[in-house]
Design a protein around this motif. Structure first.
Motif, mmCIF file in Angstrom:
data_model
loop_
_atom_site.group_PDB
_atom_site.id
_atom_site.type_symbol
_atom_site.label_atom_id
_atom_site.label_comp_id
_atom_site.label_asym_id
_atom_site.label_seq_id
_atom_site.Cartn_x
_atom_site.Cartn_y
_atom_site.Cartn_z
ATOM 1 N N THR A 69 -2.844 6.941 -1.474
ATOM 2 C CA THR A 69 -2.340 6.400 -2.741
ATOM 3 C C THR A 69 -0.852 6.699 -2.878
ATOM 4 O O THR A 69 -0.358 7.736 -2.435
ATOM 5 C CB THR A 69 -3.062 6.996 -3.970
ATOM 6 O OG1 THR A 69 -2.887 8.411 -3.943
ATOM 7 C CG2 THR A 69 -4.534 6.688 -3.968
ATOM 8 N N GLU A 90 -10.796 3.419 -5.062
ATOM 9 C CA GLU A 90 -10.188 2.438 -5.922
ATOM 10 C C GLU A 90 -10.615 2.481 -7.369
ATOM 11 O O GLU A 90 -11.699 2.929 -7.704
ATOM 12 C CB GLU A 90 -10.558 1.056 -5.392
ATOM 13 C CG GLU A 90 -10.087 0.877 -4.010
ATOM 14 C CD GLU A 90 -9.166 -0.305 -3.870
ATOM 15 O OE1 GLU A 90 -8.986 -1.049 -4.832
ATOM 16 O OE2 GLU A 90 -8.630 -0.462 -2.791
ATOM 17 N N TYR A 100 2.209 5.536 -5.936
ATOM 18 C CA TYR A 100 2.595 4.701 -7.078
ATOM 19 C C TYR A 100 3.618 3.655 -6.633
ATOM 20 O O TYR A 100 4.572 3.967 -5.934
ATOM 21 C CB TYR A 100 3.181 5.586 -8.192
ATOM 22 C CG TYR A 100 3.240 4.877 -9.533
ATOM 23 C CD1 TYR A 100 2.072 4.628 -10.249
ATOM 24 C CD2 TYR A 100 4.445 4.448 -10.064
ATOM 25 C CE1 TYR A 100 2.112 3.970 -11.472
ATOM 26 C CE2 TYR A 100 4.489 3.782 -11.291
ATOM 27 C CZ TYR A 100 3.322 3.543 -11.989
ATOM 28 O OH TYR A 100 3.370 2.885 -13.190
ATOM 29 N N LEU A 101 3.380 2.416 -7.041
ATOM 30 C CA LEU A 101 4.227 1.275 -6.683
ATOM 31 C C LEU A 101 4.180 0.920 -5.196
ATOM 32 O O LEU A 101 5.099 0.286 -4.677
ATOM 33 C CB LEU A 101 5.687 1.475 -7.127
ATOM 34 C CG LEU A 101 5.930 1.660 -8.629
ATOM 35 C CD1 LEU A 101 7.426 1.818 -8.911
ATOM 36 C CD2 LEU A 101 5.396 0.470 -9.422
ATOM 37 N N MET A 102 3.106 1.316 -4.510
ATOM 38 C CA MET A 102 2.972 1.009 -3.079
ATOM 39 C C MET A 102 3.166 -0.467 -2.783
ATOM 40 O O MET A 102 3.849 -0.836 -1.841
ATOM 41 C CB MET A 102 1.589 1.441 -2.578
ATOM 42 C CG MET A 102 1.331 1.165 -1.110
ATOM 43 S SD MET A 102 -0.421 1.433 -0.681
ATOM 44 C CE MET A 102 -0.561 3.217 -0.782
ATOM 45 N N ASN A 103 2.601 -1.329 -3.631
ATOM 46 C CA ASN A 103 2.623 -2.754 -3.262
ATOM 47 C C ASN A 103 3.998 -3.386 -3.430
ATOM 48 O O ASN A 103 4.208 -4.518 -3.042
ATOM 49 C CB ASN A 103 1.542 -3.551 -4.023
ATOM 50 C CG ASN A 103 2.028 -4.073 -5.351
ATOM 51 O OD1 ASN A 103 2.744 -3.378 -6.070
ATOM 52 N ND2 ASN A 103 1.640 -5.287 -5.682
ATOM 53 N N ARG A 104 4.947 -2.655 -3.999
ATOM 54 C CA ARG A 104 6.309 -3.181 -4.071
ATOM 55 C C ARG A 104 7.101 -2.860 -2.803
ATOM 56 O O ARG A 104 8.233 -3.299 -2.641
ATOM 57 C CB ARG A 104 7.070 -2.543 -5.257
ATOM 58 C CG ARG A 104 6.506 -2.875 -6.602
ATOM 59 C CD ARG A 104 6.855 -4.302 -6.975
ATOM 60 N NE ARG A 104 6.064 -4.718 -8.127
ATOM 61 C CZ ARG A 104 6.412 -4.487 -9.385
ATOM 62 N NH1 ARG A 104 7.543 -3.878 -9.660
ATOM 63 N NH2 ARG A 104 5.644 -4.883 -10.367
ATOM 64 N N GLU A 128 7.326 -8.678 7.459
ATOM 65 C CA GLU A 128 8.410 -7.812 6.995
ATOM 66 C C GLU A 128 9.771 -8.390 7.380
ATOM 67 O O GLU A 128 10.713 -8.365 6.589
ATOM 68 C CB GLU A 128 8.230 -6.415 7.604
ATOM 69 C CG GLU A 128 9.166 -5.368 7.031
ATOM 70 C CD GLU A 128 8.913 -4.009 7.668
ATOM 71 O OE1 GLU A 128 7.899 -3.841 8.376
ATOM 72 O OE2 GLU A 128 9.757 -3.118 7.452
ATOM 73 N N ARG A 139 -1.561 -0.045 -14.077
ATOM 74 C CA ARG A 139 -0.888 -0.662 -12.933
ATOM 75 C C ARG A 139 -1.682 -1.850 -12.405
ATOM 76 O O ARG A 139 -1.130 -2.912 -12.122
ATOM 77 C CB ARG A 139 -0.759 0.364 -11.801
ATOM 78 C CG ARG A 139 0.555 1.075 -11.749
ATOM 79 C CD ARG A 139 1.666 0.186 -11.234
ATOM 80 N NE ARG A 139 1.575 -0.034 -9.794
ATOM 81 C CZ ARG A 139 2.198 -0.990 -9.148
ATOM 82 N NH1 ARG A 139 2.960 -1.841 -9.808
ATOM 83 N NH2 ARG A 139 2.073 -1.117 -7.851
ATOM 84 N N GLY A 176 2.764 -1.147 4.806
ATOM 85 C CA GLY A 176 1.584 -1.390 5.636
ATOM 86 C C GLY A 176 1.922 -1.363 7.118
ATOM 87 O O GLY A 176 1.212 -0.773 7.919
ATOM 88 N N VAL A 225 8.010 -3.231 0.664
ATOM 89 C CA VAL A 225 7.905 -4.055 1.873
ATOM 90 C C VAL A 225 7.965 -3.118 3.079
ATOM 91 O O VAL A 225 8.821 -2.252 3.156
ATOM 92 C CB VAL A 225 9.036 -5.105 1.939
ATOM 93 C CG1 VAL A 225 9.025 -5.813 3.291
ATOM 94 C CG2 VAL A 225 8.890 -6.136 0.826
ATOM 95 N N GLY A 226 7.038 -3.261 3.991
ATOM 96 C CA GLY A 226 7.069 -2.436 5.202
ATOM 97 C C GLY A 226 6.119 -1.258 5.175
ATOM 98 O O GLY A 226 5.929 -0.605 6.193
ATOM 99 N N GLY A 231 -5.893 -1.675 -2.816
ATOM 100 C CA GLY A 231 -5.674 -1.994 -4.226
ATOM 101 C C GLY A 231 -4.184 -2.191 -4.418
ATOM 102 O O GLY A 231 -3.467 -2.534 -3.479
ATOM 103 N N ILE A 232 -3.707 -1.980 -5.630
ATOM 104 C CA ILE A 232 -2.291 -2.156 -5.882
ATOM 105 C C ILE A 232 -1.507 -0.971 -5.330
ATOM 106 O O ILE A 232 -0.514 -1.145 -4.629
ATOM 107 C CB ILE A 232 -2.034 -2.272 -7.401
ATOM 108 C CG1 ILE A 232 -2.909 -3.354 -8.000
ATOM 109 C CG2 ILE A 232 -0.581 -2.552 -7.679
ATOM 110 C CD1 ILE A 232 -2.819 -4.681 -7.331
ATOM 111 N N ASP A 233 -1.995 0.204 -5.631
ATOM 112 C CA ASP A 233 -1.254 1.404 -5.239
ATOM 113 C C ASP A 233 -2.038 2.251 -4.263
ATOM 114 O O ASP A 233 -1.789 3.453 -4.137
ATOM 115 C CB ASP A 233 -0.925 2.241 -6.479
ATOM 116 C CG ASP A 233 0.127 1.562 -7.332
ATOM 117 O OD1 ASP A 233 0.844 0.704 -6.798
ATOM 118 O OD2 ASP A 233 0.231 1.907 -8.512
ATOM 119 N N ASN A 234 -3.010 1.648 -3.601
ATOM 120 C CA ASN A 234 -3.750 2.439 -2.628
ATOM 121 C C ASN A 234 -4.223 1.544 -1.498
ATOM 122 O O ASN A 234 -4.346 0.333 -1.639
ATOM 123 C CB ASN A 234 -4.935 3.159 -3.279
ATOM 124 C CG ASN A 234 -5.809 2.200 -4.045
ATOM 125 O OD1 ASN A 234 -6.388 1.281 -3.476
ATOM 126 N ND2 ASN A 234 -5.897 2.397 -5.339
#
Lengths: 450, 450
Positions: free
Chosen positions: A313, B424, A315-319, B332, B247, A324, A321-322, A344-347
């Motif tokens: 997890t 999640e 916070y703000l992981m999905n923002r 990316e 979030r 993954g 880029v790079g 998920g969004i942040d995990n």
């Protein structure tokens, strides 16, 4: 023209050989026959291949265990005597084993490969001799003669592209051709064995090379079943299956086929049929490129244990880029292949087979994830099982997911992960390993009993 | 101590200002007040910030549109007159605008940033003056004075770590402090605005800096709702929500908060409360680090359109270490952030927001996937929507997935993708965009009406 492959259990004894002969002779399409080494005659028996590995282990540059050699020869002798094939062929087999030992006594890897391969090779010779004794026009064809040219890595052969052209010439030969499975010859004239699912691979390559009308794979079950018979009693037989469905099932617990073996026939779209040597009148299971769904959206339910999940997890992981890519790079550096990456969004979770994290890899991976990706948290969840519901018709059928999730609910099993992609023939569920059989039973009832 | 932030609609007119004053004065904890620029008074009105952007567009090195300037000044004058605040403060506001134009007339980016920021800045000055007129001890505090030190990138400010220590000193000040939102000062003394959710960010930074007991965010709704009120009439209010749940909801269609704005309070675990300026006695929604699940495993259902899926198949994909990494690397390189990557054995889908594939990126990505990854097939599926079922209690509740999938079934909506990871607070479903509202309604009924 059909390519027919017989597995070890189909060739374990003279009784079995008679069945095999009847099968071959009952259909004149069955011209190319790929054979394994003699398998176990009963639960206590030892496979010929294992006797050969045992023999290899006794070989030194100056000696070998004569008794170990005789055990191998006697396996063939038992069959030959019962079928009245005479002594000559057995002497030929013995001489060929002695020659292998002589040739490779100082190169253990080559010795092992050549001895293992001899299991199939000698069996093919003996079977050709048996067919001839029945008055049938049959020839032993060595893999070298057949055009099975492979890479030169002992125990890990891969077919070379140029092989297919030579294999295609087998179409022109007269009579029934008996070809040993499991090995090929490298351009350096070495015997090299295939890694896994050996005879299946040979059969598949030959079938693709001659563009057979069907590749028949004879084994000891009537068909592929819709669920593991060790979990559900007397499960439904599968009549038709696509290559993709087969892959998904083979991946998670269905062991009829080694799925990599199918690649050559998949590419050429040669239909495959799984049949039972002991019950050849049963239609078996046909594996093809495409099938009509016809109200059978789900063909099978598979499961496998031994997975774990790396849960991350931030916070703000999905923002980011790079993120993954970097994560997968860490896994790749450790040569860990992953199964799924639900997020998920942040995990994000990475599902891997547990054995991939052994040998210190787990600590290294965790430390790199922490130090390079600056995550908020990373943990490992163990003892997971994966359940796959597989079927070509699933994608377009409303309510398939509802049926599956209700089945889990009925069984009281909590779903920890779900993964279903848009172009898919499968739905994956992650559950705690100790509850997986309950889940599979409940799914089977939902899809096949109602 | 509470940090209280008022949005534009809460400060659009004198009527609203009286409500704001009552709110502040009714709770002595409300000491730090972050304000936006005056928003729209009705649907036809123009926000002050938009008037300022309009003004900026008329500025040349030698001139500007006087009328555009007066439109801005008049917004404040209307409020000041109704509240009897006198003319002096309006002259001060006008002079400050002229000074900004004078200073930055040759640097358009700086001019735009400074004019936009003036919307909040002048509003804060006027509110301080209003509070003083009520006999309250209140001070305007400029972001520079408050310690809001930011990076020097016009329109894209980020708070600097050293700012927090200075912001903490605000605790020691006397009286009510009125701080304009939306901008800070760089170390070069430039005014720089935040990218998005501007005043929310300021409030969140101040609340984190002073380690407030609560960050109250006043807006024009009574609470965050469990589903979009444009899809379902009179939906349930959410009483409590965790940061993680917020979030997930904000990501897919919940627009009460810009989720990035919350990062500072999340790190310091400052509770956030969303309240309604027009109905301050309503308890609003509390956003906290952890909540008791108490039989409410699901808090909300969100949805968003505008997604597409890149679907890739390749036989034996899952045996290929590095495939996933290479795929994500291609994305990316094109600066495409992806949402989810559901996968099967031999296929993987990458869900992206459709706008990410515009401007030739789609062709480049497809071509690279074909040429570098040697896939069997790659295609793009368009017009997808994502539905998220969000709740902290989901992970441990048997039957949550069954409820969801049954709701899709009841609505006759085919689920194209499902993604649920093991750690999640959400379950993601992909459906065809034109059916998404049907799905959301059905899910809402299943979780909240039964």
């Amino acid at each position: 023209m059909k390519v027919v492959k017989f597995g070890g259990s189909s060739l374990a004894s003279a009784t079995q050989w008679r069945k095999v002969a009847n099968i071959i002779l009952s259909d004149e399409q069955r011209k190319l026959v790929v054979v394994s080494a003699p398998g176990k005659r009963d639960a206590q028996d030892t496979k010929t291949t294992d006797l050969l590995i045992q023999l290899a282990s006794t070989v030194t540059p100056s000696s070998f265990d004569e008794e170990a050699l005789l055990k191998v020869v006697d396996r063939y002798r038992d069959i030959a005597e019962e079928l009245d094939l005479g002594d000559n062929i057995i002497e030929t087999i013995k001489d060929s084993l002695l020659e292998i030992i002589q040739t490779y006594r100082t190169q253990y890897e080559r010795l092992l490969d050549a001895l293992k391969a001899s299991g199939e090779d000698n069996n093919a010779k003996l079977i050709a001799s048996y067919f001839q004794s029945l008055g049938v026009v049959a020839h032993y064809v060595s893999p070298k003669d057949a055009g099975m040219i492979v890479t030169d890595e002992p125990g890990n052969a891969r077919i070379l592209p140029e092989a297919y052209e030579r294999i295609a010439d087998l179409r022109k030969r007269e009579g029934i051709l008996i070809i040993p499975g499991f090995f090929g010859y490298s351009n350096n004239e070495h015997i090299v064995t295939f890694p896994r699912g050996g005879s299946d691979i040979t059969g598949s390559i030959i079938a693709a090379g001659v563009e057979a009308d069907e590749y028949e794979n004879f084994t000891d079950v009537d068909s592929i079943y819709s669920v593991n018979p060790n979990i559900v009693d007397n499960p439904c037989e599968i009549k038709e299956l696509t290559y993709r469905e087969m892959r998904e099932l083979a991946y998670s617990g269905f062991s009829v086929f080694h799925d990599e073996a199918l690649q050559p026939v998949v590419q050429k779209k040669v239909p495959v049929r799984v049949k039972n040597t002991n019950h050849p009148e049963a239609p078996g299971t046909k594996i093809i490129a495409e099938r009509e769904v016809n109200g059978v959206p789900v063909v099978g339910i598979a499961s496998d244990k031994g997975f774990c999940s790396i849960n991350i997890t931030k916070y703000l992981m999905n923002r980011e880029v790079g993120f993954g890519r970097h994560l997968l790079e860490i896994l790749e550096d450790e040569q860990i292949s992953f199964e799924h990456t639900p997020s998920g969004i942040d995990n994000i979770s990475v599902i891997v087979r547990s054995h991939h994290l052994e040998g210190g890899k787990e600590d290294r991976v965790i430390n790199r994830i922490l130090s390079e990706l600056h995550v908020d948290d990373v943990s490992i969840e163990r003892d997971l099982a994966i359940v796959m519901v597989v079927g070509e018709g699933m994608e377009k059928t409303v309510g398939i997911a509802a049926k599956a999730t209700n089945a889990f609910y009925d069984a009281g099993v909590n779903i920890k992960m779900i993964n279903q992609g848009s172009s898919e023939v499968s739905m994956m569920f992650g559950v705690e390993a100790y509850k997986v059989d309950l889940a599979v039973k409940s799914l089977y009832e939902a899809y096949f009993m109602k």
